[in-house]
Motif scaffolding. Structure first.
Motif, mmCIF file in Angstrom:
data_model
loop_
_atom_site.group_PDB
_atom_site.id
_atom_site.type_symbol
_atom_site.label_atom_id
_atom_site.label_comp_id
_atom_site.label_asym_id
_atom_site.label_seq_id
_atom_site.Cartn_x
_atom_site.Cartn_y
_atom_site.Cartn_z
ATOM 1 N N MET A 384 0.817 -1.215 0.000
ATOM 2 C CA MET A 384 0.000 0.000 0.000
ATOM 3 C C MET A 384 0.855 1.270 0.000
ATOM 4 O O MET A 384 0.565 2.235 -0.716
ATOM 5 N N PHE A 385 1.905 1.279 0.824
ATOM 6 C CA PHE A 385 2.763 2.464 0.868
ATOM 7 C C PHE A 385 3.413 2.699 -0.493
ATOM 8 O O PHE A 385 3.506 3.834 -0.967
ATOM 9 N N ARG A 386 3.870 1.612 -1.121
ATOM 10 C CA ARG A 386 4.492 1.724 -2.442
ATOM 11 C C ARG A 386 3.495 2.313 -3.445
ATOM 12 O O ARG A 386 3.856 3.176 -4.257
ATOM 13 N N LEU A 387 2.252 1.869 -3.378
ATOM 14 C CA LEU A 387 1.231 2.383 -4.291
ATOM 15 C C LEU A 387 1.017 3.887 -4.093
ATOM 16 O O LEU A 387 1.036 4.662 -5.056
ATOM 17 N N VAL A 388 0.846 4.304 -2.847
ATOM 18 C CA VAL A 388 0.539 5.714 -2.562
ATOM 19 C C VAL A 388 1.735 6.613 -2.878
ATOM 20 O O VAL A 388 1.604 7.627 -3.570
ATOM 21 N N TRP A 389 2.918 6.237 -2.386
ATOM 22 C CA TRP A 389 4.094 7.096 -2.532
ATOM 23 C C TRP A 389 4.541 7.203 -3.991
ATOM 24 O O TRP A 389 4.826 8.289 -4.493
ATOM 25 N N ARG A 390 4.586 6.079 -4.692
ATOM 26 C CA ARG A 390 5.048 6.112 -6.085
ATOM 27 C C ARG A 390 4.034 6.829 -6.983
ATOM 28 O O ARG A 390 4.434 7.531 -7.912
ATOM 29 N N THR A 391 2.755 6.654 -6.706
ATOM 30 C CA THR A 391 1.735 7.370 -7.475
ATOM 31 C C THR A 391 1.876 8.875 -7.269
ATOM 32 O O THR A 391 1.797 9.666 -8.217
ATOM 33 N N ALA A 392 2.121 9.281 -6.014
ATOM 34 C CA ALA A 392 2.286 10.704 -5.711
ATOM 35 C C ALA A 392 3.515 11.276 -6.416
ATOM 36 O O ALA A 392 3.473 12.397 -6.955
ATOM 37 N N TYR A 393 4.604 10.513 -6.444
ATOM 38 C CA TYR A 393 5.828 10.993 -7.095
ATOM 39 C C TYR A 393 5.613 11.202 -8.593
ATOM 40 O O TYR A 393 5.975 12.244 -9.148
ATOM 41 N N VAL A 394 5.045 10.209 -9.262
ATOM 42 C CA VAL A 394 4.816 10.313 -10.706
ATOM 43 C C VAL A 394 3.890 11.479 -11.019
ATOM 44 O O VAL A 394 4.115 12.243 -11.975
ATOM 45 N N THR A 395 2.857 11.646 -10.213
ATOM 46 C CA THR A 395 1.920 12.758 -10.418
ATOM 47 C C THR A 395 2.620 14.105 -10.274
ATOM 48 O O THR A 395 2.396 15.024 -11.083
ATOM 49 N N LEU A 396 3.481 14.230 -9.268
ATOM 50 C CA LEU A 396 4.194 15.488 -9.048
ATOM 51 C C LEU A 396 5.136 15.813 -10.212
ATOM 52 O O LEU A 396 5.181 16.962 -10.679
ATOM 53 N N THR A 397 5.880 14.827 -10.699
ATOM 54 C CA THR A 397 6.786 15.084 -11.826
ATOM 55 C C THR A 397 6.008 15.487 -13.075
ATOM 56 O O THR A 397 6.459 16.341 -13.850
ATOM 57 N N ALA A 398 4.830 14.897 -13.267
ATOM 58 C CA ALA A 398 4.002 15.262 -14.426
ATOM 59 C C ALA A 398 3.520 16.705 -14.312
ATOM 60 O O ALA A 398 3.518 17.455 -15.303
ATOM 61 N N LEU A 399 3.125 17.132 -13.118
ATOM 62 C CA LEU A 399 2.666 18.504 -12.921
ATOM 63 C C LEU A 399 3.790 19.510 -13.177
ATOM 64 O O LEU A 399 3.582 20.551 -13.810
ATOM 65 N N ILE A 400 4.988 19.208 -12.688
ATOM 66 C CA ILE A 400 6.127 20.106 -12.916
ATOM 67 C C ILE A 400 6.447 20.174 -14.411
ATOM 68 O O ILE A 400 6.741 21.244 -14.954
ATOM 69 N N ALA A 401 6.376 19.036 -15.091
ATOM 70 C CA ALA A 401 6.619 19.013 -16.539
ATOM 71 C C ALA A 401 5.606 19.867 -17.284
ATOM 72 O O ALA A 401 5.938 20.530 -18.275
ATOM 73 N N MET A 402 4.365 19.876 -16.818
ATOM 74 C CA MET A 402 3.327 20.693 -17.459
ATOM 75 C C MET A 402 3.592 22.190 -17.265
ATOM 76 O O MET A 402 3.276 23.000 -18.134
#
Length: 482
Positions: A384-402
């Motif tokens: 569960m932690f891997r799911l939440v943390w890794r999803t948050a990281y990918v989402t953040l990098t996508a937002l910065i890229a935008m």
């Protein structure tokens, strides 16, 4: 000496390895009690090629156009020699104190801590993880540009080269992020060999397509090129020439950035033959292949487009036809960057998860693994932690890229920021400390000269890239499409 004798000889130097090898109940464990590694120099080469032949190759024609026929190839070759040399020093640091029988160090920070102490490890961690985050953001930008280029290519083919074809990048950044969220649930780097091999094949494919299209364009007529690249007065002003030259150096530095994940790649290799020897072989193969591609793509691309070479020679529309081949190349770029993103983000994931497990060992949210049966894939581990943390990281990098979707300037800044500390400074300082090189000896002096020269080059490249980013920001409105 046969293989079994060799294994016995190696194990006699490592009592723990001998104990594990002779215990059939632990045959699936490595010499330190961890899961047995299965990587070879071939899979390590695939990881390197995946990391190195990435979006950097796309900007090389532009970089050569800024530097010209003399400085451009010279800078490319210089960076390749320095990268290979320092990678051999880094490979010998994987085990300490002995490079063959010493204790394994699983990350770049562990390697630096073993050789230079805690302060050095903290500085290394800051440099490495900031760079890794930057690379994943850069790959999100580049992948979306390539997917959009497919739509633009078909639009130009249908409506003519003068048509207004400018679809938004943002939906494709979101699509790329969704794919990465799924792939990020792969538990660790050791499970990614198949993805790296696929990505390496894709990188060869789009590099060869770009090279072939450039050769065809050269045959049709060479564009104006010069020994010193873009011309002051005709192509740009004197100050712009200086800034773009600095930025081009940063782009080339980015094209060779894989030291950030070298130790993590080496940690996938089998314990026998010795990892440092196999890693040196993999580095030689990887750097040699990529340098050949870089020289060809950069120089032939410059000959094809001349001083007006686009920042990305497959998405900048120096080519319009055959549109289907350009589409294939850009799809290959997107697939490659899907794999490359994972190569660079897995060390971040591993570091954060290790620290969290150490701090909260009793937390079931962080430590509990669930076995899930997935059709066609077998049993997979879910956390569960891997799911939440890794999803948050990918989402953040996508937002910065935008928010900052600037290809050349972003790549140049990442390359400049990582090249000196991770590719040059730490490998050299660790070698000096490990080999006990006397101060002011010949070897010490020339290694220090190399280190300080690379520092100056990195500062110059970073300055040019920052200026380029500031120029881009002046005329850019986030989340709006022209």
């Amino acid at each position: 000496m046969d293989t079994s004798t060799q294994h016995k000889a190696m194990d006699n130097n490592n009592p723990s390895a001998l104990h594990i090898t002779n215990d059939p109940t632990k045959s699936n464990l490595d010499d330190d009690g961890r899961e047995k590694r299965t990587g070879t120099w071939v899979t390590a080469s695939a990881h390197i090629i995946t990391a190195v032949i990435g979006s950097g190759v796309l900007s090389l024609a532009w970089a050569i156009a800024q530097l010209g026929w003399i400085a451009g190839p010279a800078v490319l070759m210089t960076f390749s020699f320095i990268t290979y040399f320092t990678s051999t020093l880094l490979a010998d640091s994987y085990r300490a104190p002995d490079p063959v029988t010493g204790k394994r160090n699983y990350t770049y920070m562990d390697v630096v801590r073993a050789s230079l102490g805690g302060k050095g490890a903290k500085l290394c961690g800051i440099a490495q993880y900031v760079n890794l985050v930057g690379v994943t953001i850069g790959y999100t930008i580049t992948a979306s540009i390539s997917i959009v280029a497919v739509k633009r290519s078909n639009c130009f083919h249908d409506k003519g080269h003068g048509a207004h074809c400018q679809p938004s990048n943002y939906p494709y950044m979101a699509l790329f992020a969704i794919i990465q969220i799924v792939l990020s649930q792969i538990p660790n780097f050791h499970k990614l060999s198949w993805l790296s091999i696929l990505a390496a094949v894709m990188s060869f494919a789009y590099s060869l397509i770009g090279l072939g299209l450039s050769i065809a364009k050269v045959i049709g007529g060479v564009e104006k090129t010069t020994l010193t690249g873009t011309e002051v007065g005709k192509d740009l002003s004197g100050s712009e020439k200086v800034w773009k030259t600095f930025q081009a150096v940063g782009d080339i530095a980015f094209a060779y950035a894989y030291s950030t994940v070298l130790i993590e790649i080496q940690d996938t290799l089998k314990s026998y033959p010795p990892e440092n020897k196999m890693m040196k072989r993999a580095s030689l193969a990887g750097v040699s292949v990529t340098t050949l591609f870089y020289i060809l793509c950069g120089c032939v691309g410059y000959a094809a487009f001349g001083n007006d070479a686009p920042g990305n020679f497959l998405t900048g529309f120096g080519f319009y036809e055959p549109f289907w081949l350009i589409d294939i190349a850009n799809v290959c770029i997107a697939i490659h960057l899907i794999g490359a993103y994972q190569v660079f983000c897995q060390p971040i994931f591993g570091f954060v998860e290790m620290k969290c497990k150490q701090k909260w060992p009793e937390s079931k949210f962080i430590t509990r693994e669930h076995a899930i049966n997935v059709p066609c894939c077998g049993e997979l581990s879910f956390n569960m932690f891997r799911l939440v943390w890794r999803t948050a990281y990918v989402t953040l990098t996508a937002l910065i890229a935008m928010i900052f979707p600037f290809f050349n300037s972003f790549l140049g800044l990442i390359g400049a920021g990582s090249f000196y500390p991770l590719t040059v400074y730490f490998p050299i300082e660790m070698y000096i400390a490990r080999a006990k090189i006397p101060r002011f000896s010949f070897t010490w002096v020339w290694l220090k000269i190399l280190s300080y020269t690379c520092l100056v080059v990195s500062l110059v490249a970073a300055t040019g890239s920052i200026q380029g980013l500031l120029s881009d920001l002046k005329k850019y409105k986030p989340f709006k499409t022209e």
